[in-house]
Motif scaffolding. Structure first.
Motif, PDB file in Angstrom:
ATOM      1  N   ASN A 115       1.296  -1.379  -0.040  1.00 43.47           N
ATOM      2  CA  ASN A 115      -0.506  -0.217   0.149  1.00 43.47           C
ATOM      3  C   ASN A 115       0.652   1.112   0.097  1.00 43.47           C
ATOM      4  N   ILE A 116       1.793   1.381   0.227  1.00 45.64           N
ATOM      5  CA  ILE A 116       3.444   2.415  -0.162  1.00 45.64           C
ATOM      6  C   ILE A 116       2.636   3.272  -1.213  1.00 45.64           C
ATOM      7  N   HIS A 117       2.231   2.604  -2.769  1.00 48.59           N
ATOM      8  CA  HIS A 117       2.340   3.507  -2.845  1.00 48.59           C
ATOM      9  C   HIS A 117       0.670   4.232  -3.282  1.00 48.59           C
ATOM     10  N   GLN A 118      -0.128   4.117  -2.271  1.00 48.83           N
ATOM     11  CA  GLN A 118      -1.196   5.352  -1.878  1.00 48.83           C
ATOM     12  C   GLN A 118      -0.427   6.445  -1.569  1.00 48.83           C
ATOM     13  N   LEU A 119       0.682   6.730  -0.761  1.00 48.61           N
ATOM     14  CA  LEU A 119       1.555   7.929  -0.130  1.00 48.61           C
ATOM     15  C   LEU A 119       1.893   8.405  -1.353  1.00 48.61           C
ATOM     16  N   ASP A 120       2.036   8.240  -2.906  1.00 43.87           N
ATOM     17  CA  ASP A 120       2.721   8.638  -3.657  1.00 43.87           C
ATOM     18  C   ASP A 120       2.914  10.289  -3.965  1.00 43.87           C
ATOM     19  N   GLU A 121       1.041  10.575  -2.853  1.00 46.47           N
ATOM     20  CA  GLU A 121       1.433  12.408  -3.034  1.00 46.47           C
ATOM     21  C   GLU A 121       1.794  12.749  -1.924  1.00 46.47           C
ATOM     22  N   LEU A 122       2.503  12.475  -1.076  1.00 44.29           N
ATOM     23  CA  LEU A 122       2.923  12.934   0.065  1.00 44.29           C
ATOM     24  C   LEU A 122       4.010  13.044  -0.355  1.00 44.29           C
ATOM     25  N   LYS A 123       4.476  14.287   0.274  1.00 47.84           N
ATOM     26  CA  LYS A 123       5.610  14.308   0.769  1.00 47.84           C
ATOM     27  C   LYS A 123       6.467  13.753   2.068  1.00 47.84           C
ATOM     28  N   TYR A 124       7.534  13.095   2.418  1.00 48.98           N
ATOM     29  CA  TYR A 124       8.053  12.557   3.301  1.00 48.98           C
ATOM     30  C   TYR A 124       9.346  11.506   3.063  1.00 48.98           C
ATOM     31  N   THR A 125      10.491  11.992   4.708  1.00 52.28           N
ATOM     32  CA  THR A 125      11.032  11.339   4.107  1.00 52.28           C
ATOM     33  C   THR A 125      11.345   9.931   4.458  1.00 52.28           C
ATOM     34  N   GLY A 126      10.678   9.250   5.542  1.00 53.42           N
ATOM     35  CA  GLY A 126      10.879   7.542   4.991  1.00 53.42           C
ATOM     36  C   GLY A 126       9.334   7.618   6.232  1.00 53.42           C
ATOM     37  N   ILE A 127       9.190   5.710   6.105  1.00 51.56           N
ATOM     38  CA  ILE A 127       7.971   5.388   7.502  1.00 51.56           C
ATOM     39  C   ILE A 127       8.856   4.527   7.698  1.00 51.56           C
ATOM     40  N   ALA A 128       7.716   4.598   9.264  1.00 50.90           N
ATOM     41  CA  ALA A 128       7.972   3.827  10.341  1.00 50.90           C
ATOM     42  C   ALA A 128       7.114   2.313  10.082  1.00 50.90           C
ATOM     43  N   VAL A 129       8.419   1.340  10.877  1.00 54.79           N
ATOM     44  CA  VAL A 129       7.738   0.152  10.179  1.00 54.79           C
ATOM     45  C   VAL A 129       7.663  -0.956  12.025  1.00 54.79           C
ATOM     46  N   VAL A 130       7.140  -1.479  12.227  1.00 50.52           N
ATOM     47  CA  VAL A 130       7.108  -2.441  13.629  1.00 50.52           C
ATOM     48  C   VAL A 130       7.025  -4.139  12.792  1.00 50.52           C
ATOM     49  N   SER A 131       5.430  -4.553  13.172  1.00 50.63           N
ATOM     50  CA  SER A 131       5.065  -5.458  12.741  1.00 50.63           C
ATOM     51  C   SER A 131       5.705  -6.192  11.222  1.00 50.63           C
ATOM     52  N   GLY A 132       5.504  -5.379  10.766  1.00 54.63           N
ATOM     53  CA  GLY A 132       5.425  -5.981   9.045  1.00 54.63           C
ATOM     54  C   GLY A 132       7.158  -6.153   8.759  1.00 54.63           C
ATOM     55  N   VAL A 133       7.646  -5.677   9.478  1.00 63.37           N
ATOM     56  CA  VAL A 133       9.346  -6.192   9.733  1.00 63.37           C
ATOM     57  C   VAL A 133       9.686  -7.222  10.866  1.00 63.37           C
ATOM     58  N   MET A 134       9.341  -7.200  12.734  1.00 67.25           N
ATOM     59  CA  MET A 134      10.441  -7.810  12.924  1.00 67.25           C
ATOM     60  C   MET A 134       8.923  -8.941  13.259  1.00 67.25           C
ATOM     61  N   SER A 135       8.262  -9.096  12.722  1.00 64.04           N
ATOM     62  CA  SER A 135       7.428 -10.378  13.062  1.00 64.04           C
ATOM     63  C   SER A 135       7.058 -11.230  12.615  1.00 64.04           C
ATOM     64  N   THR A 136       8.566 -11.395  11.159  1.00 61.93           N
ATOM     65  CA  THR A 136       8.892 -12.112   9.734  1.00 61.93           C
ATOM     66  C   THR A 136       9.858 -12.773  10.351  1.00 61.93           C
ATOM     67  N   ASN A 137      10.583 -14.288  10.280  1.00 63.64           N
ATOM     68  CA  ASN A 137      11.015 -15.038   9.787  1.00 63.64           C
ATOM     69  C   ASN A 137      12.777 -14.547   9.277  1.00 63.64           C
ATOM     70  N   LYS A 138      12.707 -13.276   8.169  1.00 55.76           N
ATOM     71  CA  LYS A 138      13.817 -12.790   7.699  1.00 55.76           C
ATOM     72  C   LYS A 138      13.712 -11.696   7.539  1.00 55.76           C
ATOM     73  N   PRO A 139      13.611 -10.586   8.657  1.00 54.13           N
ATOM     74  CA  PRO A 139      13.746  -9.492   8.203  1.00 54.13           C
ATOM     75  C   PRO A 139      13.583  -8.336   7.288  1.00 54.13           C
ATOM     76  N   ASN A 140      15.074  -8.857   6.729  1.00 55.85           N
ATOM     77  CA  ASN A 140      15.966  -7.815   6.117  1.00 55.85           C
ATOM     78  C   ASN A 140      15.391  -8.383   4.528  1.00 55.85           C
ATOM     79  N   GLU A 141      14.919  -9.536   4.804  1.00 55.82           N
ATOM     80  CA  GLU A 141      14.277  -9.487   2.895  1.00 55.82           C
ATOM     81  C   GLU A 141      12.870  -8.548   3.493  1.00 55.82           C
ATOM     82  N   SER A 142      11.505  -8.397   4.425  1.00 57.20           N
ATOM     83  CA  SER A 142      11.362  -7.209   4.044  1.00 57.20           C
ATOM     84  C   SER A 142      10.974  -6.616   4.292  1.00 57.20           C
TER      85      SER A 142
END
Length: 215
Positions: free
Chosen positions: A177-204
Motif C-alpha cells: 500500500n506504499i503507492h497510496q502515499l505517492d502524493e505525500l512528501k515524506y522522509t521515511g516510514i516507521a515499521v514495526v510488525s511488518g518487519v520484526m514479526s517475520t523470520n526474514k526481516p531483512n527481506e521484508s
C-alpha cells in the motif's frame, strides 16, 4: 562507554525500524542483525521493557550493533535513559511538559522526535522547539498503532507546505500500500510488525525499500 561529544548522529531517509525490547533477547538481537544488512534510517526501542530486564545492558547491546553501521538509536519516551546509555535520542508519544528542563538535564546533544496527529498544534510545537523530526500516526488502520487516530493526508500536506521538519509516516504501511502515499512528501516510514514479526526481516525491509525507491 562511548562518548558522543558535541556531535550527534543524524537520521536518514527510508526505513525507521521500531523494535520491541520485551521480545526474547537473543531473537531480538539476531533479527536486528539481519535488519542491519539493509539500509536503515534509524532504530527506535519501544517503551515496553519487562520488569526483570537489565534495561541499560540491553540498550547498549542494541546500540553497539547499530552504531557499527552508523545507525542512530532512539528510545521511546524514556529520555532519562540518555545519560546512562549509548542512546542517540528520544521519541516522545506526546508533548513533554518539561522539554526545556529535559534538554538541560541531558549531558550530550540528542535526536528528538514527536508523534503527531491531525492537531497541527503538535507540529507547531515541534517546529518551535526545533525537534529533529515528526512522525504521523496512524496513516492506515494498524494493530500496533491502535491508539492513534487516522491522519488526514491534508494534514500532512499542510505540514510540508508550512514547516521544514523531516516527516516519517507510521501505522499500517505495507509494501503493497506504499503507492497510496505517492502524493505525500515524506522522509521515511516507521515499521514495526511488518518487519520484526517475520523470520526474514531483512527481506521484508528490502521489499519496503524497493517500493520506496520507485516513489
Amino acid at each position: 562507554m562511548e562518548i558522543i561529544g558535541s556531535e550527534k548522529r543524524t537520521m536518514g531517509s527510508g526505513i525507521y525500524l521500531i523494535i520491541d525490547p520485551s521480545m526474547d533477547e537473543s531473537i531480538l538481537l539476531n533479527k536486528l542483525k539481519l535488519c542491519l544488512r539493509e539500509k536503515l534510517a534509524a532504530v527506535q526501542i519501544w517503551d515496553n521493557f519487562k520488569d526483570d530486564q537489565n534495561i541499560i545492558e540491553l540498550i547498549n547491546k542494541i546500540c553497539e550493533q547499530c552504531h557499527a553501521k552508523n545507525v542512530p538509536i532512539l528510545v521511546n519516551n524514556r529520555w532519562e535513559l540518555l545519560n546512562s546509555s549509548l542512546l542517540d535520542g528520544v521519541h516522545f508519544d506526546v508533548i513533554p511538559e518539561n522539554y526545556t528542563q529535559i534538554k538541560g538535564s541531558v549531558i550530550q546533544p540528542f535526536i528528538s522526535g514527536l508523534t503527531c496527529n491531525n492537531d497541527l498544534t503538535h507540529v507547531e510545537w515541534a517546529s518551535r522547539n526545533k525537534l529533529d523530526y515528526i512522525s504521523f500516526c496512524s496513516i492506515f488502520p494498524s494493530q500496533t498503532a491502535n491508539s492513534c487516530e487516522i491522519v488526514n493526508f491534508s494534514t500532512i500536506h499542510d505540514t510540508t507546505r508550512n514547516y521544514g521538519l523531516p516527516i516519517y509516516l507510521s501505522g499500517g504501511i505495507k509494501p503493497e500500500n506504499i503507492h497510496q502515499l505517492d502524493e505525500l512528501k515524506y522522509t521515511g516510514i516507521a515499521v514495526v510488525s511488518g518487519v520484526m514479526s517475520t523470520n526474514k526481516p531483512n527481506e521484508s525491509i528490502r521489499k519496503y525499500l524497493e517500493k520506496l525507491n520507485k516513489k
